[in-house]
Design an enzyme around this catalytic site. Structure first.
Site, PDB file in Angstrom:
ATOM      1  N   GLY A 238      71.366   7.790 -28.999  1.00 44.86           N
ATOM      2  CA  GLY A 238      70.225   8.351 -28.277  1.00 44.86           C
ATOM      3  C   GLY A 238      70.661   9.225 -27.125  1.00 44.86           C
ATOM      4  N   PRO A 240      71.239  10.684 -23.266  1.00 40.55           N
ATOM      5  CA  PRO A 240      71.728   9.975 -22.068  1.00 40.55           C
ATOM      6  C   PRO A 240      70.582   9.398 -21.241  1.00 40.55           C
ATOM      7  CG  PRO A 240      72.767  12.130 -22.277  1.00 40.55           C
ATOM      8  CD  PRO A 240      71.672  12.090 -23.281  1.00 40.55           C
ATOM      9  N   GLY A 241      70.792   8.202 -20.701  1.00 39.86           N
ATOM     10  CA  GLY A 241      69.825   7.595 -19.785  1.00 39.86           C
ATOM     11  C   GLY A 241      68.677   6.870 -20.440  1.00 39.86           C
ATOM     12  N   THR A 242      68.729   6.677 -21.771  1.00 42.43           N
ATOM     13  CA  THR A 242      67.602   6.033 -22.453  1.00 42.43           C
ATOM     14  C   THR A 242      67.714   4.515 -22.485  1.00 42.43           C
ATOM     15  OG1 THR A 242      68.748   6.507 -24.531  1.00 42.43           O
ATOM     16  CG2 THR A 242      66.961   7.984 -23.898  1.00 42.43           C
ATOM     17  N   GLY A 243      68.817   3.954 -22.029  1.00 43.27           N
ATOM     18  CA  GLY A 243      68.915   2.498 -21.935  1.00 43.27           C
ATOM     19  C   GLY A 243      69.792   1.846 -22.978  1.00 43.27           C
ATOM     20  N   HIS A 461      53.770  36.736 -10.084  1.00 42.24           N
ATOM     21  CA  HIS A 461      54.544  36.211 -11.218  1.00 42.24           C
ATOM     22  C   HIS A 461      54.031  34.829 -11.617  1.00 42.24           C
ATOM     23  CE1 HIS A 461      58.353  35.860 -13.609  1.00 42.24           C
ATOM     24  NE2 HIS A 461      58.088  34.570 -13.443  1.00 42.24           N
ATOM     25  N   GLU A 462      53.918  33.933 -10.627  1.00 42.47           N
ATOM     26  CA  GLU A 462      53.459  32.566 -10.915  1.00 42.47           C
ATOM     27  C   GLU A 462      51.983  32.564 -11.310  1.00 42.47           C
ATOM     28  OE1 GLU A 462      55.540  30.278 -11.260  1.00 42.47           O
ATOM     29  OE2 GLU A 462      57.227  31.361 -10.386  1.00 42.47           O
TER      30      GLU A 462
END
EC number: 3.4.24.-
Length: 681
Positions: A238, A240-243, A461-462
């Site tokens: 999976g 990175p950082g998903t457990g 622009h925004e």
């Protein structure tokens, strides 16, 4: 308070435990050698003489012999009977005095003149002293001579300790022989892991998979009596950082069996054969403590496909380590209850032999959490925080699409820091929103100097992004627009994208059009374009290329994909298509982007007045929200029903259905009572 109570309140004195280290022996021996050389030196008991003092002693015939050392210094030895004189008694009482050592030294200067003077005085005064020449080295000369060897030995010992880790060897050189030992950290009944499946929020499918492995280790008879075999391994895959590592810790806490944890890089060493030796030692220890679990984090460090790197030598240490791991996982004699758990976010580069059934029997995909799972993860990470009542966890879960479990943990921590920075007594909902902005956009730079022209360009622009996305059906709804610089960006627009499992062509085209809305607004209002659309252009170029070469969404190219999920294309030096096709792909990418650019200009031309009003409001407030867009552009024609309203309707429908069922039930009960009363009558 009584004395007994006072004594009971005192903390018990911790007994000092002496721990022997064999390197102390080297230090003591070295100190003894230096001490012997130092205290055995004759220089400690000698005194220097001037030329007049030397001539006076010489004329009194007190000198027994003169030893010329290194043609530079004369050592003067006094006769035994002369030592009884008063002027020599102070020297002989010194604790460093030795009768064999000279009592004086005389720095004579030129050797020829000194020898000539000695001969003259000896003949003139009829003296009976002897003269001798010798060569000696001082204590410090000896130390400096041995210093390079001592330095080399110290470096050698340091390198051996670094390579063999921090473990003791049980004797001289023992740590050198431990270099092939496994570096896995063991968690057993003495050192338990406190993490359980309750601490892992979300990941329901992955938890069910690994829970079966835990159940097998706890109750093996339940499966073996039906002829089942223990699975050899499970691979957690999976982003990175998903457990993945957290899930492995939960397995260690739930299984109640010895758990060996290490990283793939722990097998790699500068010596050839060490990696394979550590693999053997790891599985040997695990077999001795069977049933047990081995967890290898970041297994791609040693599990990469063999033969891909053509620049390495024939004897590749990483390949030797992988071969040993393959043998241990499914070779002869592997009938012990040892399960291998591994985690990686690069499953595409792993060797096929490692991925096959019989080694890793199952691959468990640990995906990014959906909205419900994000809500559960938020609830886990806000437990230690002092929360305000205005925090809406459901809104935060909706506001953080694409966030992993580690990202959500970072949001909660950052929210607490934001609240503390403002001296608040609790963490409020706005603190979480500021934390999300900080993580996604970067640190707010309020003191960045911009000219009014630049600020106006950024505002239009925004506003262009906001206007185009508001009018397109499949574009993500806008949450907030700001022209306050954050990180590398001078302005930003926050959207709330819909979580889709598949994406249609129209949806991707609408997103591209909304992304090009910023540059289109600059062209429409100022007649010029700027470099501010770099990130937008990079995003849509990648998206257009993916549509054509990966997803096969181009009519001219056809239903063809050049994507290679095995990862082999990374090592090819040639393209999987001809030069003519490459030209056609480039033309299709350019046509796709330019079509959406013209579409964005057309939309903004139709809503030019609203665009100008929105930009002016943005220049005034610097930050505007979705409510401001409703006032200027009106309600979004394709807006979906808000989540809270939809949930309220569903609850109302459930209540009405339940009420109808109860009414029907009451009518039946009334009819039954009427029948009973009639029968009794």
């Amino acid at each position: 308070m009584s004395k007994d109570k006072k004594n009971n309140n005192k903390k018990p004195f911790k007994e000092f435990k002496f721990k022997f280290n064999f390197y102390w022996v080297y230090g003591i021996l070295f100190a003894l050698i230096i001490g012997y050389q130092f205290f055995n030196s004759s220089e400690l008991a000698t005194s220097k003489l001037t030329e007049n003092e030397f001539n006076e002693i010489l004329k009194e015939n007190d000198v027994e012999k003169v030893v010329i050392v290194n043609n530079d210094v004369a050592q003067v030895f006094i006769k035994a009977e002369a030592l009884q004189k008063e002027k020599y008694k102070d020297k002989t009482k010194s604790p460093f005095y030795n009768a064999k050592d000279p009592l004086y030294v005389f720095d004579f200067g030129d050797l020829q003149n000194f020898e000539k003077d000695l001969s003259t005085n000896k003949a003139e005064y009829k003296l009976d002293f002897d003269t001798n020449n010798t060569t000696e080295t001082s204590v410090w000369d000896g130390i400096f001579m041995w210093l390079p060897f001592i330095f080399i030995i110290a470096i050698w010992i340091f390198i051996m300790r670094r390579m063999s880790g921090s473990g003791g060897g049980g004797g001289p050189g023992g740590q050198i022989f431990n270099i092939g030992k496994s570096k896995a950290k063991l968690f057993d009944q003495d050192q338990k892991v406190q993490t359980s499946f309750k601490d892992v929020a979300g990941l329901e499918g992955a938890k069910e998979e690994v829970q079966e492995i835990v159940d097998f280790l706890k109750n093996p008879d339940k499966y073996t009596k039906l002829g089942g075999k223990i699975p050899k391994g499970a691979l957690l895959v999976g982003p990175p950082g998903t457990g993945k590592t957290l899930l492995a810790k939960a397995v260690a806490g739930e299984a109640k069996v010895p758990f060996f944890s290490l990283s793939g890089s722990d097998f790699v060493e500068m010596f050839v054969g060490v990696g394979a030796s550590r693999v053997r030692d790891l599985f040997k220890q695990a077999a001795q403590k069977s049933p047990s679990i081995i967890f290898i984090d970041e297994i791609d460090a040693i599990g990469r496909a063999r033969g891909k790197n053509n620049f390495s030598g024939g004897n590749d240490e990483r390949e030797n380590t992988l071969n040993q791991l393959l043998t241990e996982m499914d070779g002869f004699g592997t009938d012990v209850n040892v399960i291998v758990l591994a985690a990686t976010n690069r499953a595409d580069v792993l060797d096929k032999a490692l991925m096959r059934a019989g080694r890793f029997d199952r691959q468990i995909y640990v995906d990014l959490p959906d909205m419900n799972e994000r809500k559960e993860i938020f609830e886990v990470h806000i437990r230690p925080l002092k929360m305000s009542k205005d925090v809406d966890i459901e809104f935060l879960a909706k506001q953080t699409p694409g966030f992993s479990g580690a990202d959500i943990a970072n949001v909660c921590n950052e929210a607490a820091l934001v609240a503390a920075r403002q001296d608040k007594k609790a963490v409020h909902h706005q603190d979480f929103l500021d934390a999300v902005d900080r993580i996604v956009g970067g640190l707010e730079k309020k003191n960045k100097i911009m000219t009014q022209k630049e600020k106006k360009t950024i505002a239009f622009h925004e506003a262009g992004h906001a206007t185009v996305s508001w009018t397109l059906e499949h574009a993500a709804p806008l949450v907030k627009v700001t022209i306050v610089p954050r990180g590398q960006s001078l302005g930003a627009a926050w959207y709330l994208p819909e979580e889709r499992m598949i994406v249609q062509t129209e949806q991707m085209l609408d997103e591209m059009c909304a992304t090009l809305g910023g540059r289109a607004a600059e062209k429409l209002i100022f007649g010029k374009i700027s470099t501010g659309a770099l990130s937008d252009l990079e995003k849509i170029t990648k998206q257009a290329r993916a549509m054509i070469t990966v997803y096969g969404l181009s009519e001219k190219i056809g239903n063809i994909t050049y994507y290679d999920s095995s990862g082999q294309s990374d090592y090819n030096f040639s393209k999987p298509y001809s030069e003519e096709t490459a030209v056609l792909i480039d033309q299709e990418i350019s046509h796709l982007i330019e079509t959406q650019y013209k579409r964005a200009i057309q939309i903004l031309t139709e809503h030019k007045e609203e665009l100008t009003t929105l930009a002016e409001l943005l220049l005034e407030k610097e930050v505007i929200f979705g409510d401001d867009l409703v006032k200027i552009l009106g309600e979004r024609p394709f807006a979906k029903e808000p989540l809270a309203v939809s949930k309220a309707k569903k609850d109302l429908q459930k209540k009405e259905a339940k009420k109808a069922v109860e009414e029907v039930k009451d009518e039946k009960d009334v009819n039954n009572e009427g029948e009973i009363s009639t029968e009794l009558a």
